[in-house]
Motif scaffolding. Structure first.
Motif, PDB file in Angstrom:
ATOM      1  N   SER A 131       0.829  -1.201   0.000  1.00 40.48           N
ATOM      2  CA  SER A 131       0.000   0.000   0.000  1.00 40.48           C
ATOM      3  C   SER A 131       0.864   1.253   0.000  1.00 40.48           C
ATOM      4  N   MET A 132       0.424   2.273  -0.732  1.00 38.20           N
ATOM      5  CA  MET A 132       1.108   3.570  -0.722  1.00 38.20           C
ATOM      6  C   MET A 132       0.460   4.459   0.329  1.00 38.20           C
ATOM      7  N   THR A 133       1.301   5.007   1.211  1.00 39.20           N
ATOM      8  CA  THR A 133       0.786   5.741   2.375  1.00 39.20           C
ATOM      9  C   THR A 133       1.268   7.183   2.423  1.00 39.20           C
ATOM     10  N   PHE A 134       1.879   7.666   1.355  1.00 38.07           N
ATOM     11  CA  PHE A 134       2.530   8.976   1.353  1.00 38.07           C
ATOM     12  C   PHE A 134       1.574  10.152   1.282  1.00 38.07           C
ATOM     13  N   THR A 135       0.343   9.956   0.842  1.00 36.58           N
ATOM     14  CA  THR A 135      -0.521  11.048   0.402  1.00 36.58           C
ATOM     15  C   THR A 135      -0.829  12.042   1.523  1.00 36.58           C
ATOM     16  N   ASP A 136      -0.696  13.309   1.218  1.00 37.37           N
ATOM     17  CA  ASP A 136      -1.082  14.393   2.117  1.00 37.37           C
ATOM     18  C   ASP A 136      -2.434  14.919   1.641  1.00 37.37           C
ATOM     19  N   LEU A 137      -3.491  14.540   2.320  1.00 39.39           N
ATOM     20  CA  LEU A 137      -4.831  14.890   1.871  1.00 39.39           C
ATOM     21  C   LEU A 137      -5.146  16.378   2.026  1.00 39.39           C
ATOM     22  N   SER A 138      -4.334  17.097   2.787  1.00 37.94           N
ATOM     23  CA  SER A 138      -4.526  18.543   2.898  1.00 37.94           C
ATOM     24  C   SER A 138      -3.682  19.310   1.876  1.00 37.94           C
ATOM     25  N   ASN A 139      -2.795  18.615   1.195  1.00 40.20           N
ATOM     26  CA  ASN A 139      -1.993  19.195   0.104  1.00 40.20           C
ATOM     27  C   ASN A 139      -1.876  18.155  -1.004  1.00 40.20           C
ATOM     28  N   PRO A 140      -2.975  17.889  -1.710  1.00 37.14           N
ATOM     29  CA  PRO A 140      -3.030  16.727  -2.600  1.00 37.14           C
ATOM     30  C   PRO A 140      -2.462  16.938  -3.993  1.00 37.14           C
ATOM     31  N   LEU A 166      -7.292  12.060   6.824  1.00 36.41           N
ATOM     32  CA  LEU A 166      -8.187  13.181   6.543  1.00 36.41           C
ATOM     33  C   LEU A 166      -8.173  14.142   7.729  1.00 36.41           C
ATOM     34  N   VAL A 167      -8.371  13.577   8.910  1.00 33.08           N
ATOM     35  CA  VAL A 167      -8.195  14.339  10.148  1.00 33.08           C
ATOM     36  C   VAL A 167      -7.799  13.369  11.248  1.00 33.08           C
ATOM     37  N   LYS A 168      -6.662  13.662  11.895  1.00 32.06           N
ATOM     38  CA  LYS A 168      -6.148  12.821  12.977  1.00 32.06           C
ATOM     39  C   LYS A 168      -5.700  13.735  14.106  1.00 32.06           C
ATOM     40  N   GLN A 169      -6.574  13.869  15.105  1.00 31.28           N
ATOM     41  CA  GLN A 169      -6.295  14.805  16.191  1.00 31.28           C
ATOM     42  C   GLN A 169      -5.026  14.481  16.958  1.00 31.28           C
ATOM     43  N   THR A 202      -7.787   3.571   2.134  1.00 27.10           N
ATOM     44  CA  THR A 202      -8.120   3.585   3.560  1.00 27.10           C
ATOM     45  C   THR A 202      -7.840   4.965   4.132  1.00 27.10           C
ATOM     46  N   ILE A 203      -8.873   5.550   4.745  1.00 27.72           N
ATOM     47  CA  ILE A 203      -8.783   6.903   5.286  1.00 27.72           C
ATOM     48  C   ILE A 203      -8.974   6.874   6.801  1.00 27.72           C
ATOM     49  N   HIS A 204      -8.040   7.521   7.496  1.00 30.77           N
ATOM     50  CA  HIS A 204      -8.229   7.787   8.927  1.00 30.77           C
ATOM     51  C   HIS A 204      -8.938   9.125   9.048  1.00 30.77           C
ATOM     52  N   ALA A 205     -10.126   9.114   9.627  1.00 30.97           N
ATOM     53  CA  ALA A 205     -10.904  10.338   9.797  1.00 30.97           C
ATOM     54  C   ALA A 205     -11.616  10.268  11.138  1.00 30.97           C
ATOM     55  N   ASP A 206     -11.108  11.002  12.118  1.00 28.20           N
ATOM     56  CA  ASP A 206     -11.770  11.050  13.418  1.00 28.20           C
ATOM     57  C   ASP A 206     -13.202  11.541  13.242  1.00 28.20           C
ATOM     58  N   ASN A 212     -18.042  17.518  20.857  1.00 28.97           N
ATOM     59  CA  ASN A 212     -18.900  17.467  19.664  1.00 28.97           C
ATOM     60  C   ASN A 212     -18.616  16.159  18.944  1.00 28.97           C
ATOM     61  N   ALA A 213     -19.467  15.178  19.191  1.00 25.04           N
ATOM     62  CA  ALA A 213     -19.203  13.808  18.741  1.00 25.04           C
ATOM     63  C   ALA A 213     -19.118  13.663  17.233  1.00 25.04           C
ATOM     64  N   THR A 214     -19.671  14.607  16.479  1.00 26.11           N
ATOM     65  CA  THR A 214     -19.685  14.477  15.013  1.00 26.11           C
ATOM     66  C   THR A 214     -19.061  15.693  14.321  1.00 26.11           C
ATOM     67  N   LEU A 215     -18.158  16.370  14.996  1.00 25.63           N
ATOM     68  CA  LEU A 215     -17.568  17.598  14.459  1.00 25.63           C
ATOM     69  C   LEU A 215     -16.978  17.403  13.068  1.00 25.63           C
ATOM     70  N   TYR A 216     -16.282  16.280  12.860  1.00 24.68           N
ATOM     71  CA  TYR A 216     -15.566  16.062  11.596  1.00 24.68           C
ATOM     72  C   TYR A 216     -16.328  15.182  10.614  1.00 24.68           C
ATOM     73  N   LEU A 217     -17.501  14.719  10.999  1.00 24.21           N
ATOM     74  CA  LEU A 217     -18.283  13.869  10.111  1.00 24.21           C
ATOM     75  C   LEU A 217     -18.552  14.514   8.754  1.00 24.21           C
ATOM     76  N   PRO A 218     -18.836  15.817   8.660  1.00 21.09           N
ATOM     77  CA  PRO A 218     -19.084  16.421   7.340  1.00 21.09           C
ATOM     78  C   PRO A 218     -17.919  16.272   6.363  1.00 21.09           C
ATOM     79  N   LEU A 219     -16.692  16.192   6.866  1.00 16.51           N
ATOM     80  CA  LEU A 219     -15.548  16.008   5.968  1.00 16.51           C
ATOM     81  C   LEU A 219     -15.613  14.637   5.295  1.00 16.51           C
TER      82      LEU A 219
END
Length: 360
Positions: A131-140, A166-169, A202-206, A212-219
């Motif tokens: 698997s390729m894991t390099f991708t920066d989803l905030s600078n794609p 995507l978002v990892k606190q 595969t995306i890690h997205a908190d 706020n249990a669903t703060l990042y769900l819209p992303l």
């Protein structure tokens, strides 16, 4: 109490791993293999779809030794993840959580090492997917160019992308920033390429935060809406240590709605945070089992083990058992789809077949 927990862990491992001789071989996952006896064979998965062969600091357990870890367990298929976000090459930090301010940023370093190791040490008794894991989803913007570099250096070798953030606190103190809605629209080029290659992502997205249990769900919803043709795997069912207060009912309702709305969405149940803080809680187990049974063709297992140099086999063995504990309670169809790997084989169109579960 700690002593009792240790004894309980050893008992559970003994149940899960009757004896090394009973583990099935890679060749046994061919059409017509013997049925799987759930009373006699382990409940741990035969596929680890979320396994980090490389750590954040690059000081890893040797590639062949990680493969030896798999051979001592039920696992015969694995995704070879690096970790795309690494500490600086000359940093003395080993655990970014203890080094706030030290950058942990996307890089190709781990992917390239994994590819070189896989070519040099290709196992014959394990099936490994790189698997390729390099991708920066905030600078794609550079993602497509780097994918083409991988194609030139290792043609046809990479068949998966992720885990990418995507978002990892947990990494907010180490220069990671969540992708914005605008960033997500800029994924179009590489997402189209992934779709053409039929390559899972595969995306890690908190899911949210404590307040706020669903703060990042819209992303995540935006990514799924914009790219419905991509096979997207939501790692850890969206759960993280930064947010453990969403109820099982709300969590399951959110995931059920997304799975019904987006047919190419999958979930992985990797990382022991799920078992420790959700599946095992009083009243939760039955709800999650019913959910996994209902959507059993959309679920992938994984340990989320990270091959830090000092991690021993016993650590991997325990992570595999803990993340697989929920398998015991699944119905036979779900057990075959998830623990016995049929979903994974279907996703990658592999010429392997999960055995049928023996009639009891």
């Amino acid at each position: 109490m700690r002593h009792l927990k240790g004894i309980l862990t050893l008992v559970l491992l003994a149940v899960a791993y009757h004896s090394h001789a009973e583990f099935r071989s890679l060749d046994s996952f061919q059409s017509g293999s013997d049925c799987y006896d759930r009373n006699e064979e382990p409940y741990t998965a035969i596929v680890d779809t979320h396994l980090h062969y490389r750590p954040f600091d690059g000081r890893a357990i040797p590639f062949q030794q990680v493969n030896d870890y798999l051979r001592k367990t039920s696992v015969r298929f694995a995704n070879v993840y690096g970790i795309g976000q690494m500490l600086p090459a000359l940093s003395s930090c080993q655990n970014y959580l203890k080094c706030p301010g030290t950058p942990v940023l996307p890089t190709t370093r781990n992917d390239m090492v994994n590819a070189a190791n896989l070519i040099e040490y290709t196992p014959r008794d394990l099936h490994l997917t790189l698997s390729m894991t390099f991708t920066d989803l905030s600078n794609p913007e550079s993602t497509l160019d780097i994918m083409r570099l991988y194609d030139r250096e290792y043609p046809g070798l990479f068949r998966w992308m992720g885990e990418v953030n995507l978002v990892k606190q947990a990494q907010f103190n180490n220069h990671h920033v969540a992708a914005t809605p605008e960033d997500i629209t800029l994924w179009a080029g590489f997402m189209s390429e992934l779709a053409q290659r039929d390559m899972p992502l595969t995306i890690h997205a908190d899911l949210g935060v404590k307040t706020n249990a669903t703060l990042y769900l819209p992303l995540m919803e935006q990514a799924l809406t914009l790219y419905p043709d991509n096979k997207i795997i939501w790692a850890h069912m969206g759960i993280s240590y930064e947010q453990l207060n969403v109820s099982a009912e709300q969590h399951i309702a959110i995931l059920s709605n997304l799975l019904k709305t987006f047919p190419n969405l999958y979930l992985d149940i990797s990382w022991r945070v799920l078992e420790d803080h959700y599946f095992s809680k009083k009243g939760n187990r039955a709800q999650y089992v019913a959910f996994l049974n209902r959507f059993s063709d959309r679920i992938l297992p994984g340990s989320d083990f990270v091959a830090f140099r000092n991690n021993r086999f016993e650590v991997y063995q325990q992570e595999l058992e803990v993340t697989g504990r929920i398998h015991q309670y699944l119905n036979d169809e779900a057990f075959r789809n998830i623990a016995l790997g049929q979903n994974y084989f279907d996703l990658l169109k592999l010429e392997y077949v999960a055995p049928l579960v023996c009639l009891q």
